[in-house]
Design a protein around this motif. Sequence first.
Motif, PDB file in Angstrom:
ATOM      1  N   VAL A  90      24.373  43.248  26.599  1.00 27.99           N
ATOM      2  CA  VAL A  90      23.877  41.900  26.902  1.00 27.99           C
ATOM      3  C   VAL A  90      22.641  41.643  26.061  1.00 27.99           C
ATOM      4  CG1 VAL A  90      23.019  40.351  28.701  1.00 27.99           C
ATOM      5  CG2 VAL A  90      24.753  42.074  29.260  1.00 27.99           C
ATOM      6  N   GLY A  91      22.647  40.522  25.332  1.00 35.89           N
ATOM      7  CA  GLY A  91      21.527  40.180  24.472  1.00 35.89           C
ATOM      8  C   GLY A  91      20.395  39.508  25.222  1.00 35.89           C
ATOM      9  N   ASN A  92      19.529  38.821  24.470  1.00 35.39           N
ATOM     10  CA  ASN A  92      18.360  38.154  25.059  1.00 35.39           C
ATOM     11  C   ASN A  92      18.712  36.873  25.811  1.00 35.39           C
ATOM     12  OD1 ASN A  92      16.539  40.080  24.036  1.00 35.39           O
ATOM     13  ND2 ASN A  92      16.496  39.040  22.040  1.00 35.39           N
ATOM     14  N   TYR A  93      19.906  36.337  25.528  1.00 32.51           N
ATOM     15  CA  TYR A  93      20.306  35.070  26.153  1.00 32.51           C
ATOM     16  C   TYR A  93      21.710  35.189  26.730  1.00 32.51           C
ATOM     17  CZ  TYR A  93      16.251  33.216  23.726  1.00 32.51           C
ATOM     18  OH  TYR A  93      14.969  33.004  23.284  1.00 32.51           O
ATOM     19  N   LEU A  94      21.898  34.548  27.867  1.00 29.32           N
ATOM     20  CA  LEU A  94      23.206  34.534  28.532  1.00 29.32           C
ATOM     21  C   LEU A  94      23.659  33.082  28.668  1.00 29.32           C
ATOM     22  CD1 LEU A  94      25.159  36.604  30.024  1.00 29.32           C
ATOM     23  CD2 LEU A  94      24.181  35.694  32.137  1.00 29.32           C
ATOM     24  N   TYR A  95      24.953  32.843  28.433  1.00 32.81           N
ATOM     25  CA  TYR A  95      25.476  31.470  28.458  1.00 32.81           C
ATOM     26  C   TYR A  95      26.688  31.382  29.391  1.00 32.81           C
ATOM     27  CZ  TYR A  95      22.800  31.552  24.125  1.00 32.81           C
ATOM     28  OH  TYR A  95      21.803  31.728  23.197  1.00 32.81           O
ATOM     29  N   LEU A 147      31.540  34.514  30.334  1.00 29.29           N
ATOM     30  CA  LEU A 147      30.113  34.570  30.054  1.00 29.29           C
ATOM     31  C   LEU A 147      29.926  35.018  28.606  1.00 29.29           C
ATOM     32  CD1 LEU A 147      28.762  36.333  33.281  1.00 29.29           C
ATOM     33  CD2 LEU A 147      28.481  33.922  32.663  1.00 29.29           C
ATOM     34  N   TYR A 148      28.884  34.477  27.945  1.00 30.68           N
ATOM     35  CA  TYR A 148      28.614  34.784  26.544  1.00 30.68           C
ATOM     36  C   TYR A 148      27.157  35.206  26.391  1.00 30.68           C
ATOM     37  CZ  TYR A 148      33.019  32.326  25.673  1.00 30.68           C
ATOM     38  OH  TYR A 148      34.340  31.939  25.672  1.00 30.68           O
ATOM     39  N   THR A 149      26.853  35.866  25.279  1.00 25.09           N
ATOM     40  CA  THR A 149      25.485  36.322  25.042  1.00 25.09           C
ATOM     41  C   THR A 149      25.136  36.232  23.561  1.00 25.09           C
ATOM     42  OG1 THR A 149      23.917  38.107  25.522  1.00 25.09           O
ATOM     43  CG2 THR A 149      26.091  38.765  24.699  1.00 25.09           C
ATOM     44  N   VAL A 200      17.499  36.288  29.432  1.00 28.15           N
ATOM     45  CA  VAL A 200      17.748  37.563  30.120  1.00 28.15           C
ATOM     46  C   VAL A 200      16.437  38.343  30.243  1.00 28.15           C
ATOM     47  CG1 VAL A 200      18.988  39.763  30.022  1.00 28.15           C
ATOM     48  CG2 VAL A 200      20.117  37.648  29.285  1.00 28.15           C
ATOM     49  N   THR A 201      16.099  38.748  31.456  1.00 28.73           N
ATOM     50  CA  THR A 201      14.861  39.512  31.689  1.00 28.73           C
ATOM     51  C   THR A 201      15.148  40.954  32.090  1.00 28.73           C
ATOM     52  OG1 THR A 201      14.778  38.724  33.991  1.00 28.73           O
ATOM     53  CG2 THR A 201      13.571  37.443  32.341  1.00 28.73           C
ATOM     54  N   GLY A 202      16.409  41.277  32.317  1.00 29.64           N
ATOM     55  CA  GLY A 202      16.736  42.652  32.652  1.00 29.64           C
ATOM     56  C   GLY A 202      18.220  42.840  32.893  1.00 29.64           C
ATOM     57  N   VAL A 203      18.719  44.043  32.636  1.00 32.65           N
ATOM     58  CA  VAL A 203      20.126  44.381  32.862  1.00 32.65           C
ATOM     59  C   VAL A 203      20.174  45.784  33.465  1.00 32.65           C
ATOM     60  CG1 VAL A 203      22.412  44.698  31.838  1.00 32.65           C
ATOM     61  CG2 VAL A 203      20.818  43.036  30.842  1.00 32.65           C
ATOM     62  N   GLY A 204      20.980  45.963  34.498  1.00 38.79           N
ATOM     63  CA  GLY A 204      21.075  47.284  35.105  1.00 38.79           C
ATOM     64  C   GLY A 204      22.393  47.497  35.805  1.00 38.79           C
ATOM     65  N   GLY A 205      22.640  48.775  36.148  1.00 45.48           N
ATOM     66  CA  GLY A 205      23.835  49.117  36.903  1.00 45.48           C
ATOM     67  C   GLY A 205      23.571  48.987  38.393  1.00 45.48           C
ATOM     68  N   LYS A 234      30.142  47.893  35.107  1.00 46.67           N
ATOM     69  CA  LYS A 234      29.726  46.846  36.042  1.00 46.67           C
ATOM     70  C   LYS A 234      28.211  46.741  35.979  1.00 46.67           C
ATOM     71  CE  LYS A 234      33.919  46.296  37.764  1.00 46.67           C
ATOM     72  NZ  LYS A 234      34.640  47.171  36.812  1.00 46.67           N
ATOM     73  N   VAL A 235      27.698  45.554  35.696  1.00 47.06           N
ATOM     74  CA  VAL A 235      26.258  45.385  35.547  1.00 47.06           C
ATOM     75  C   VAL A 235      25.764  44.163  36.325  1.00 47.06           C
ATOM     76  CG1 VAL A 235      26.170  46.477  33.277  1.00 47.06           C
ATOM     77  CG2 VAL A 235      26.489  43.989  33.449  1.00 47.06           C
ATOM     78  N   LEU A 236      24.458  44.162  36.566  1.00 48.18           N
ATOM     79  CA  LEU A 236      23.770  43.027  37.158  1.00 48.18           C
ATOM     80  C   LEU A 236      22.777  42.528  36.118  1.00 48.18           C
ATOM     81  CD1 LEU A 236      23.622  41.455  39.856  1.00 48.18           C
ATOM     82  CD2 LEU A 236      21.711  42.926  40.494  1.00 48.18           C
ATOM     83  N   VAL A 237      22.893  41.254  35.741  1.00 41.20           N
ATOM     84  CA  VAL A 237      22.034  40.672  34.703  1.00 41.20           C
ATOM     85  C   VAL A 237      21.023  39.756  35.392  1.00 41.20           C
ATOM     86  CG1 VAL A 237      21.943  39.383  32.544  1.00 41.20           C
ATOM     87  CG2 VAL A 237      24.011  40.700  33.135  1.00 41.20           C
ATOM     88  N   ARG A 238      19.746  40.055  35.177  1.00 38.85           N
ATOM     89  CA  ARG A 238      18.690  39.233  35.753  1.00 38.85           C
ATOM     90  C   ARG A 238      18.213  38.223  34.710  1.00 38.85           C
ATOM     91  NH1 ARG A 238      13.490  41.116  39.414  1.00 38.85           N
ATOM     92  NH2 ARG A 238      12.350  39.108  39.333  1.00 38.85           N
ATOM     93  N   CYS A 239      18.106  36.957  35.120  1.00 40.59           N
ATOM     94  CA  CYS A 239      17.798  35.887  34.158  1.00 40.59           C
ATOM     95  C   CYS A 239      16.817  34.875  34.755  1.00 40.59           C
ATOM     96  CB  CYS A 239      19.051  35.120  33.754  1.00 40.59           C
ATOM     97  SG  CYS A 239      20.412  36.102  33.147  1.00 40.59           S
ATOM     98  N   GLU A 240      16.287  34.066  33.851  1.00 37.23           N
ATOM     99  CA  GLU A 240      15.551  32.860  34.195  1.00 37.23           C
ATOM    100  C   GLU A 240      16.170  31.708  33.435  1.00 37.23           C
ATOM    101  OE1 GLU A 240      11.549  33.637  33.061  1.00 37.23           O
ATOM    102  OE2 GLU A 240      11.172  35.045  34.734  1.00 37.23           O
ATOM    103  N   LYS A 241      16.040  30.504  33.946  1.00 38.75           N
ATOM    104  CA  LYS A 241      16.613  29.338  33.277  1.00 38.75           C
ATOM    105  C   LYS A 241      16.025  29.192  31.873  1.00 38.75           C
ATOM    106  CE  LYS A 241      19.752  26.552  35.037  1.00 38.75           C
ATOM    107  NZ  LYS A 241      19.353  25.278  35.600  1.00 38.75           N
ATOM    108  N   GLY A 242      16.928  28.977  30.881  1.00 40.75           N
ATOM    109  CA  GLY A 242      16.478  28.835  29.492  1.00 40.75           C
ATOM    110  C   GLY A 242      15.914  27.463  29.218  1.00 40.75           C
TER     111      GLY A 242
END
Length: 388
Positions: free
Chosen positions: A269-274, A304-306, A321-326, A380-388
């Motif tokens: 997962v990159g810096n941005y999620l779409y 979902l795209y990145t 994207v502010t974080g990615v984890g299992g 399987k991951v959990l992606v933490r984000c803030e609105k872009g």
Amino acid sequence: MDKETLKFIAEHRNDDVRTLALQAARYPNIDMREVVTQVEGWQHACIKLPEWAAVEGILYPPRISMEQCSSSATALYKASLMQGDTFADLTGGFGIDCSYISRNFTKAFYVERNENLCTVAAHNFALLGLHNIEVINGDSEQQLPTLPLCDWIFLDPARRDGAGKKVVALADCEPDVAVLRTQLLQKARRVMVKCSPMLDVTAACRQLGCVADVHVVAVNNECKELLFILSSEIPDKPRVHCVNILGDSSQTFSFPMGDTHETIFASEVGNYLYEPNAAIQKAGCPSSLAANYGVHKLHRNSNLYTSQMAVENFPGRTFCVTGVGGFSKNELKKLLGDLEKANLTVRNFPETVQQLRKRLKLSEGGDVYLFATTLADGRKVLVRCEKG
């Protein structure tokens, strides 16, 4: 309706319709059933058809016709695709689509088999100054041979069976456009068919044949209708147009059906999620979306795209994207910390939002967005984000 009933409607149109219905005995000279119909219709129109709600004297049909009719936003979109000299709406209904589309034509025909709806439509068209519309009370299949040649014909087949239950398949709708196709194209250069957003686009194109364009229409990220444009001049591949109407603006994306672009999957997962808008998701999130915007898909089934760099004007929602984890205890603790609430979405994930929210002990809301999904390698991951 008599003057007393009309006055009562004007005075009580902001009232709760359920309360009004229980007060019939207090007003023996008032047709309370008609009052409830008109008040409820006007209240729906304030949200769905503000232009109509602003016109004094507009008559409204029973609830089912109000629920089935187009909104101003979708009717205006259809009207933007159609123009010419002569137009016919073979399934007139409440007349919303006909009223907007007819403004682009010299002459219009409104055909409807329900006599009461014809009366309501004729009354409303006059109030709206639409004097170019001829109202015809009759069955569409019987009236079709009598119509003159048209530039456009519009149909919104009834999507309820004899018992009043909703149906989706073209063959279950009335009239069956696939059966009428040849007759329709003998009468018009182009035919627009409005269908349920639940219909499978590819299967419908096969059944209808002669499809030149498909329009997938969403309003505020909720898919509302599918529009199939039939023509005797068929391109090699129909084009699919996705539009998400957002107030005075819209997100659009078009691609040829059967798109052959190679799908590139992200390794991380990159810096941005779409997240593509609802219209694009309904159309199938084509590979050309990734190619056009330079983004990579997380998984074949994720929608979902990145990307590493920010992409402008992506047709959907953009997140930083502010974080990615299992989902191990330590990974979740590091990713979530003392977070108590978040906006949670699952995409291509084995748990529902409710199940995952309970497991993570998170309430709804806040400025944090969490996406539970599966990557291309199966993680399987959990992606933490803030609105872009």
